[in-house]
Scaffold this active site. Structure first.
Site, short mmCIF file in Angstrom:
data_model
loop_
_atom_site.label_atom_id
_atom_site.label_comp_id
_atom_site.label_asym_id
_atom_site.label_seq_id
_atom_site.Cartn_x
_atom_site.Cartn_y
_atom_site.Cartn_z
N ASP A 126 1.36 -1.50 0.18
CA ASP A 126 0.46 0.08 -0.20
C ASP A 126 0.88 1.35 0.26
O ASP A 126 0.67 2.47 0.76
CB ASP A 126 -1.06 -0.03 0.98
CG ASP A 126 -1.73 -1.25 0.78
OD1 ASP A 126 -1.86 -1.61 0.15
OD2 ASP A 126 -2.55 -1.71 2.26
N GLU A 166 -11.07 0.93 -3.57
CA GLU A 166 -10.27 2.11 -3.15
C GLU A 166 -9.50 2.51 -2.75
O GLU A 166 -8.77 2.72 -3.63
CB GLU A 166 -10.09 0.88 -1.37
CG GLU A 166 -8.91 -0.60 -2.90
CD GLU A 166 -9.25 -2.08 -1.96
OE1 GLU A 166 -10.16 -1.86 -1.01
OE2 GLU A 166 -8.34 -2.74 -2.07
#
EC number: 3.2.1.37
Length: 580
Positions: free
Chosen positions: A81, A253
């Site tokens: 991420d 997302e």
């Protein structure tokens, strides 16, 4: 017994610790002291490690590269991420850490290729309550890092441990503030966006009325105070479902906003963090929308490409873009190097690729293009820094002459100090927690950064009547691990035990695969070695005549592949001690 308060200066261990015994204690003194304490007060015997070695052997690196090329991934191992920003000619990355401590690592670079750790934004026990969460699935994830008016900010989520929060610092090296909780914001993957004297927060949450199908999500935006982060407007949905709505996209997302000329570009991930992972982009002339999707989405994906070579890079997505001081654009994103179509050990890693602008849209890769292992370097001055993260096939050797370095981490935040280092030894005192009880076991670990590697250590126990087992561990979660440990039996003989835990239904404490009595006594060292070759794992030991002996060869390593139980972090290699 004497005590020493030691404050650790390294970024990985930036907190004060209570260390048992004087720093000048020798191994024999530790042994005598621990044995005496054990007799007097049932203190568990310590494990003494004299070195740790790690060597990566991934085949894709054997092709070599030129001086003008760089290896992907740029951050090998479980660094998922990624979020990136630039301040003048300095670049900063922040990454998810889930249940590992210290957490939220922050890296610095000047050339986008060579990165050094400068801080961990979560570096003090008590900042977050990650003690009770699933450390491989929950905890700290989905950060974004931004700079505005002299202040650095990281927005992130602590899943099952408080929700969305922000930490701030005057310098990326820290210290970082205690979390500022966003109590009125649901969902996850919060993203800060500043423009002038205004601020906004973007995040993933359910659509109005709730999901219409499994994993149906939406992207929301709300104005916030740029200093206090208080909400100034009601949430406004800017994307529902995703790019191609008729296909019912899942898991929209990781939103990021970029202002380029007259347009706001919104980049988000879709498909979940597996083989269907992809990055899509939208644009609008108004920050609040409406946003139109790029007709050629996705702008990054490896979905659908055949698996026809080991260690192929796949699952790419969760990207963030940055413009260099030269006007070039680059993207960082996560991906995995799989040794089978689905399996990998090193976790979700951080990759770097150039961004091209096609008909006014940013594109990272065409959908039929394979992700390369090496690429030409960015047009930036080479950055050389102490402690830069190693890439490619490399060897490390830690002889524990000083405090633990930045590459060592713990499972959750330590409540007590059960380890000490110095004079060529790492000493671990079992803290009473099992490896699989969901709390903090006595494990000092580092990220596995290759699918093919060898790890070694030398270990001894400080008393012959010990109930302590200690050695090497490959740890994916409290439900999936291997341990290769040394323990003394009731006769004072050294015994090797190889254990495996392969899921929630397996034996608590792990099944004993092999047990071998070495026939030795005393505190002589035994060398332990683990070799992983993709899906195959082998275990060796050395003592006495110095010739390595196999304990088990050609075992199945897939139990520590994150995909087997949908864990979000890669396996770790570590040193452990546990009381029987």
């Amino acid at each position: 017994m004497s005590f020493l308060i030691k404050c650790c200066a390294g970024a990985a261990l930036a907190f004060c610790s209570l260390v048992v015994a004087n720093c000048s204690d020798t191994k024999s003194e530790i042994a005598a002291k621990t044995s005496s304490d054990a007799e007097d007060s049932n203190v568990e015997t310590a494990a003494i490690f004299e070195r740790f070695e790690y060597e990566g052997r991934d085949p894709e690196y054997l092709i070599g590269k030129s001086e003008n090329e760089y290896w992907n991934p740029i951050l090998p191992g479980s660094y998922p991420d990624p979020t990136i920003m630039r301040v003048e000619d300095d670049y900063y990355l922040a990454l998810s850490s889930f249940g590992y401590f210290p957490g939220l690592p922050v890296f610095h670079s000047k050339d986008l290729v060579n990165w050094s750790l400068v801080s961990n934004a979560i570096d003090r026990p008590g900042m977050l309550d990650i003690d009770s969460v699933s450390f491989s699935r929950r905890g700290v994830w989905g950060p974004t890092i931004e700079y505005h008016n002299g202040r650095y900010s990281i927005a992130s989520a602590c899943s099952d441990c408080g929700g969305n929060f922000i930490v701030t610092a005057d310098r990326p090296e820290g210290p970082w503030s205690d979390p500022i909780w966003l109590t009125d914001v649901g969902g996850f993957d919060p993203m800060l966006y500043f423009e002038g004297d205004k601020g906004w927060l973007l995040y993933h949450a359910d659509p109005p009325g709730g999901p219409q199908y499994k994993a149906h999500g939406a992207i929301w935006i709300q104005e916030i105070d740029p200093v206090s982060f208080d909400r100034l407007s009601e949430p406004h949905m800017i994307v529902d479902r995703g790019s191609n709505v008729e296909e019912e996209p899942i898991y929209v997302e990781g939103p990021h906003i970029y202002k380029v000329d007259d347009y706001y570009f919104l980049s988000i991930a879709e498909g979940g963090t597996g083989l269907q992972h992809r990055q899509v982009v939208f644009r609008s002339k108004d920050l609040l929308g409406p946003y139109e999707p790029y007709e050629n989405n996705p702008i990054l994906s490896q979905a659908g490409l055949p698996f026809d070579q080991p260690n192929r890079i796949t699952t790419t997505g969760h990207a963030d873009l940055v413009e260099t001081q030269n006007g070039d654009w680059w993207a960082v994103f996560l991906g995995t190097r799989n040794y089978t179509e689905k399996d990998y050990s090193a976790g979700r890693e951080t990759y770097l690729m150039p961004v091209s602008w096609e008909t006014g849209w940013p594109v990272i890769m065409s959908n039929d293009q394979r992700m390369p292992h090496k690429m030409p370097k960015p047009d930036l001055p080479e950055f050389v820094a102490d402690g830069a993260l190693l890439r490619g096939n490399f060897e490390i050797k830690d002889e524990f002459d000083t405090e633990l370095g930045d590459d060592w981490v713990f499972i959750r935040a330590p409540e007590t100090t059960w380890w000490e280092t110095g004079e060529g030894e790492l000493i671990i005192h079992p803290n009473g927690e099992r490896l699989d009880n969901g709390r903090q076991p006595s494990i000092v670990s580092r990220r596995i950064q290759h699918n093919f590697f060898t790890a070694k250590t030398e270990v001894s126990l400080s008393a012959s009547n010990s109930e302590t087992e200690a050695g090497l561990v490959i740890y994916k979660s409290n439900l999936a691990y291997f341990t290769l440990g040394l323990v003394n039996n009731e006769l004072g003989q050294a015994v090797l035990r190889l254990r495996e835990r392969a899921g929630k239904d397996d034996v608590v404490g792990g099944r004993v695969l092999v047990e071998k009595v070495l026939g030795k006594t005393g505190d002589d060292n035994v060398e332990l070695s683990i070799e992983m070759d993709g899906a195959i794992i082998s275990f060796f030991y050395t003592y006495g005549d110095g010739v390595p002996q196999p304990l088990l060869v050609n075992g199945d390593a897939s139990i520590v592949s994150p995909i087997r139980s949908w864990d979000f972090i890669g396996a770790m290699i570590g040193l452990y001690a546990a009381a029987e």
